[in-house]
Design a protein around this motif. Structure first.
Motif, short mmCIF file in Angstrom:
data_model
loop_
_atom_site.label_atom_id
_atom_site.label_comp_id
_atom_site.label_asym_id
_atom_site.label_seq_id
_atom_site.Cartn_x
_atom_site.Cartn_y
_atom_site.Cartn_z
N TYR A 171 -9.06 1.74 -2.74
CA TYR A 171 -9.07 1.61 -1.29
C TYR A 171 -9.68 0.28 -0.91
O TYR A 171 -10.71 -0.12 -1.46
N TYR A 230 -4.07 2.06 -2.55
CA TYR A 230 -3.12 1.68 -3.60
C TYR A 230 -3.25 2.68 -4.74
O TYR A 230 -4.31 2.77 -5.37
N LEU A 264 -6.59 0.44 3.53
CA LEU A 264 -5.34 0.42 2.76
C LEU A 264 -5.63 1.12 1.45
O LEU A 264 -6.72 0.96 0.90
N TYR A 278 0.84 -1.20 0.00
CA TYR A 278 0.00 0.00 0.00
C TYR A 278 0.88 1.25 0.00
O TYR A 278 2.06 1.20 0.35
N ASP A 279 0.27 2.39 -0.37
CA ASP A 279 0.99 3.65 -0.25
C ASP A 279 0.36 4.57 0.79
O ASP A 279 0.88 5.64 1.08
N GLN A 325 -2.26 4.04 4.59
CA GLN A 325 -3.03 3.12 5.43
C GLN A 325 -3.53 3.86 6.65
O GLN A 325 -3.02 4.90 7.02
#
Length: 130
Positions: A109, A38, A36, A7-8, A10
C-alpha cells in the motif's frame, strides 16, 4: 519499476496523463487517507534497501507517502516526502531508505499522510532496489 497507475485498489485518487515526454500516466490528487494498493509485489528473499518514487507537487502544504505492507494501516517500510516540487507536473525522483521485513510476495500500500487535508502530491512510478 511499478507504474503508479497499475494499482488494483485505490481510495480517493484519480489517473491523469503526464505532460512531460515519456511520462505516460500518473496518479494524482492524493490527500491524507488516500491510498493505492498493489497485489503480489515480489520483494524476493532479500529486503530492498531503498525505494525511489517519482513525484510532483504544486501544493503549499506538505505530507508524506508511506509504503505499508498488508493493509493501509500495516507496518510502514518506507516514507517519502510529498513536499512541493514547484508544480503539479514538475517531476522529481525521491529516494528513501527501506526498513522492516519487505521480503517475499506482499500486498503493498502507498498511503498519503498529512498534507492538512488538501491534495498534496502526484505519483508517477516507484522502484525498490537492493
Amino acid at each position: 519499476m511499478i507504474g503508479a497507475s497499475y494499482y488494483d485498489e485505490q481510495r480517493g485518487t484519480d489517473v491523469q496523463r503526464c505532460t512531460d515526454s515519456g511520462c505516460g500516466q500518473n496518479v494524482g490528487w492524493l490527500a491524507a487517507g488516500d491510498y493505492l494498493a498493489y497485489a503480489d509485489v515480489d520483494f524476493g528473499a532479500t529486503a530492498p534497501r531503498t525505494v525511489t518514487t517519482r513525484v510532483a507537487s504544486g501544493a503549499t502544504g506538505t505530507g508524506t507517502l508511506e509504503y505499508r505492507l498488508g493493509s493501509p494501516t500495516g507496518p510502514v517500510v518506507a516514507t517519502v516526502s510529498g513536499a512541493s516540487t514547484g508544480g503539479w507536473q514538475t517531476w522529481q525522483s525521491r529516494v528513501a531508505n527501506v526498513s522492516g521485513n519487505a521480503t517475499g510476495v506482499q500486498r503493498l500500500y502507498l498511503v498519503a499522510a498529512g498534507g492538512g487535508g488538501a491534495n498534496f502530491v502526484n505519483v508517477n512510478w516507484f522502484q525498490f532496489a537492493r
